[in-house]
Design a protein around this motif. Structure first.
Motif, short mmCIF file in Angstrom:
data_model
loop_
_atom_site.label_atom_id
_atom_site.label_comp_id
_atom_site.label_asym_id
_atom_site.label_seq_id
_atom_site.Cartn_x
_atom_site.Cartn_y
_atom_site.Cartn_z
N MET A 1 -32.08 132.12 25.59
CA MET A 1 -33.19 131.33 26.13
C MET A 1 -34.17 131.05 25.00
N LEU A 2 -34.76 129.85 25.04
CA LEU A 2 -35.73 129.44 24.03
C LEU A 2 -37.10 129.27 24.67
N GLY B 1 -27.34 122.55 21.90
CA GLY B 1 -28.13 121.70 22.78
C GLY B 1 -29.13 122.51 23.58
N PHE B 2 -29.98 121.81 24.33
CA PHE B 2 -31.09 122.46 25.04
C PHE B 2 -31.16 121.95 26.47
N GLU B 3 -31.14 122.89 27.42
CA GLU B 3 -31.18 122.55 28.84
C GLU B 3 -32.48 123.08 29.45
N PRO B 4 -33.37 122.19 29.95
CA PRO B 4 -34.57 122.68 30.62
C PRO B 4 -34.20 123.65 31.73
N THR B 5 -34.89 124.78 31.80
CA THR B 5 -34.49 125.87 32.69
C THR B 5 -35.67 126.38 33.49
N ASP B 6 -35.50 126.48 34.80
CA ASP B 6 -36.58 126.99 35.65
C ASP B 6 -36.53 128.51 35.73
N ARG B 7 -37.56 129.07 36.34
CA ARG B 7 -37.69 130.52 36.37
C ARG B 7 -36.52 131.17 37.12
N TYR B 8 -36.07 130.54 38.16
CA TYR B 8 -34.97 131.09 38.95
C TYR B 8 -33.69 131.17 38.11
N ASN C 1 -30.20 128.98 53.05
CA ASN C 1 -30.06 127.69 52.38
C ASN C 1 -31.41 127.02 52.17
N ALA C 2 -32.42 127.85 51.87
CA ALA C 2 -33.77 127.32 51.71
C ALA C 2 -34.54 128.18 50.71
N PRO C 3 -35.30 127.54 49.80
CA PRO C 3 -36.15 128.31 48.87
C PRO C 3 -37.39 128.82 49.58
N ILE C 4 -37.97 129.91 49.06
CA ILE C 4 -39.20 130.45 49.65
C ILE C 4 -40.34 130.52 48.64
N LEU C 5 -40.02 130.43 47.34
CA LEU C 5 -41.05 130.59 46.31
C LEU C 5 -41.11 129.32 45.46
N PRO C 6 -42.14 128.50 45.62
CA PRO C 6 -42.24 127.27 44.82
C PRO C 6 -42.23 127.54 43.33
N GLN C 7 -42.81 128.67 42.90
CA GLN C 7 -42.86 128.95 41.46
C GLN C 7 -41.48 129.21 40.87
N ALA C 8 -40.46 129.39 41.72
CA ALA C 8 -39.10 129.59 41.20
C ALA C 8 -38.61 128.35 40.46
N ASN C 9 -39.19 127.19 40.78
CA ASN C 9 -38.75 125.94 40.15
C ASN C 9 -39.57 125.58 38.92
N ASP C 10 -40.52 126.43 38.52
CA ASP C 10 -41.31 126.16 37.32
C ASP C 10 -40.43 126.25 36.08
N ILE C 11 -40.53 125.23 35.20
CA ILE C 11 -39.78 125.25 33.95
C ILE C 11 -40.43 126.27 33.01
N VAL C 12 -39.63 127.23 32.55
CA VAL C 12 -40.16 128.30 31.73
C VAL C 12 -39.61 128.27 30.29
N GLY C 13 -38.74 127.33 30.02
CA GLY C 13 -38.17 127.26 28.68
C GLY C 13 -36.88 126.47 28.71
N PHE C 14 -36.04 126.74 27.75
CA PHE C 14 -34.77 126.03 27.63
C PHE C 14 -33.64 127.03 27.45
N THR C 15 -32.53 126.77 28.13
CA THR C 15 -31.30 127.49 27.84
C THR C 15 -30.66 126.84 26.62
N ARG D 1 -34.50 134.62 22.84
CA ARG D 1 -34.03 135.92 23.34
C ARG D 1 -32.64 135.76 23.91
N THR D 2 -31.83 136.77 23.77
CA THR D 2 -30.50 136.74 24.36
C THR D 2 -30.62 136.95 25.86
#
Length: 491
Positions: free
Chosen positions: A288-289, A334-341, A388-402, A465-466
């Motif tokens: 993760m970057l 390459g770099f993939e935008p990655t959310d917290r989840y 089949n439903a999310p409960i935490l909106p912050q799970a979709n926050d972009i936190v970095g890149f894979t 970080r690995t």
């Protein structure tokens, strides 16, 4: 094709009669094998077996050369599950691989019908002998292929044959990459529309007076005459077989089916290597970057760029001098935008615990610690799975890149395509894949990852970080996939 088929003038119905009296076709140059009478005499200068990217490119390139050409395709212009089922097989190797009937398509246009369109160039070092790549190297250099790459560039509907990031930055008036030091090389990926070869080049073949495309033509055998192909036998669903003769044959069935066809017909295997050395491009998501602001601005600028209708995107790799110094295989980063989840180490540890691949108390406590720290993401995972439903909106926050790394695979004679004991609908043996990644592949992936970690912070890209410490990681890592790039089986 008149001098081969001896066509007469069309009848009012649009059909033809050969000199022997067999009814034939005239208006349709793309037709189904079941429409051809069983006693038809089929003779051509060139027979191309397979209507994917290679087969259609060859037919299209030669359509005005005065040759009578036939292209044989087992599928039709639409996807048919019963036709696709012929590609089913199983992996008997120690490393998991994707289902063989998913990673390629048996239809007109072949796998270009689900191709993503991403294109990159090879490097000179890919063709040379390298001591750390046993059985590697080609009998010629890249320079001999460049004229053909330039032509292929046009067939894939791409831009100029240039993949250097500095060149594109100058062409587009964009900021040059600031991080090109310590052996990092900037490169771009060109994205084809993507080109569906059947839809793009089928009309020209359909209009050609020298090319015939026969769909539903399941080629079963190739008879040899003096070491050259002479005739093929074509199986049809619900009808008797056809025989077709030609002066030359091209087998363009892809890296898996080419080997299967040659093995089924015992052709070209005097050295026992047909089907061996199967290679892929493993794609590892090992790190993760947390990017620097400067690098985020760079990715934003290069994230959605179109030039003359061709979309390009940024990537990077290491220079030849670094590859030679550290002795790892070539690879693209390459770099993939990655959310917290998606970045959750707790979820990663949950999967590792569920797999039962725990090496000792040290590793067990590491995973339990991740579960405790990421308990909110575990709750999110349960909700998504059960409700089949999310409960935490912050799970979709972009936190970095894979960081995704696509690498070469070492040539390995034990990684191979075999004939299995199960039969397809035509009574021919199905594929068995003995897929393997070697210790050398693992060592090289580790060296490449270590080079990324050493370099990215130093040149201002960000902190790395690995995803999982190397001392615990299974091989291959769970966060891995493949490019569906089938190579090596007809050395």
């Amino acid at each position: 094709l008149g001098h081969h088929l001896n066509w007469s003038r069309s009848t009012p119905s649009g059909e033809c009669r050969s000199e022997g009296g067999t009814r034939w076709w005239s208006f349709m140059t793309i037709l189904h094998a079941n429409s051809i009478p069983e006693d038809s005499k089929l003779e051509y200068d060139l027979c191309i077996i397979g209507a994917g990217a290679a087969g259609l490119t060859i037919a299209h390139s030669l359509r005005d050369q005065g040759l009578s050409i036939v292209v044989l395709e087992a599928g039709s212009e639409d996807f048919d599950p019963s036709v696709q089922a012929v590609y089913e097989g199983k992996n008997i190797g120690p490393v998991e691989y994707m289902s063989l009937d998913i990673c390629r398509l048996r239809m007109f246009g072949g796998s270009t019908n689900h191709w993503e369109g991403s294109c990159n160039d090879f490097d000179e070092i890919d063709f040379t002998d390298r001591p750390w790549v046993p059985r590697g190297g080609w009998p010629f250099l890249k320079s001999e292929l460049v004229p053909y790459y330039q032509r292929a560039q046009e067939y894939a509907q791409l831009g100029p044959y240039n993949y250097r990031m500095e060149w594109w930055a100058q062409k587009l008036g964009m900021a040059a990459p600031y991080f090109l030091e310590d052996g990092l090389v900037g490169e771009i990926t060109q994205h084809s529309p993507p080109t569906r070869f059947g839809g793009v080049y089928g009309p020209a073949l359909s209009a050609s007076e020298t090319v015939r495309v026969i769909l539903g033509a399941n080629v079963q055998s190739l008879q040899l005459d003096g070491g050259l192909g002479r005739a093929v036998k074509i199986a049809r669903v619900g009808k008797g077989p056809l025989e077709l003769t030609a002066h030359r044959f091209v087998i363009a069935l892809g890296g898996v089916e080419n080997a299967r066809f040659l093995l089924l017909n015992d052709i070209g295997n005097e050295s026992g290597v047909v089907g061996r050395y199967f290679m892929e491009h493993p794609y590892f998501r090992l790190m993760m970057l947390a990017p620097s602001r400067k690098f985020v601005r760079f990715l934003e600028e290069w994230g959605d760029v179109t030039s003359d209708g061709v979309r390009i995107s940024a990537a990077m790799k290491f220079s030849e001098s670094i590859l030679r110094r550290d002795q790892f295989q070539n690879g693209r980063i390459g770099f993939e935008p990655t959310d917290r989840y998606s970045a959750s180490q707790g979820i990663e540890s949950f999967h590792e615990l569920a797999r039962g691949n725990i090496g000792g108390a040290d590793e067990l406590f590491y995973h339990i610690g991740n579960l405790v720290l990421d308990v909110d993401m575990l709750a999110e995972a349960v909700s998504r799975d059960k409700r089949n439903a999310p409960i935490l909106p912050q799970a979709n926050d972009i936190v970095g890149f894979t960081i995704g790394i696509m690498t070469e695979q070492l040539p390995n004679p034990d990684c191979r395509v075999l004939l299995g004991s199960e039969l397809d609908r035509f009574g021919q043996r199905r594929i068995e894949m003995d897929y393997r990644l070697s210790d050398g592949d693992k060592i090289a992936a580790g060296k490449l990852a270590a080079a990324v970690q050493r370099t990215f912070g130093r040149v201002g890209i960000g902190r790395v970080r690995t995803v999982q410490p190397g001392r615990f990681a299974p091989w291959p890592p769970r966060r891995s996939s493949y490019g569906s790039h089938h190579m090596g089986t007809t050395r």
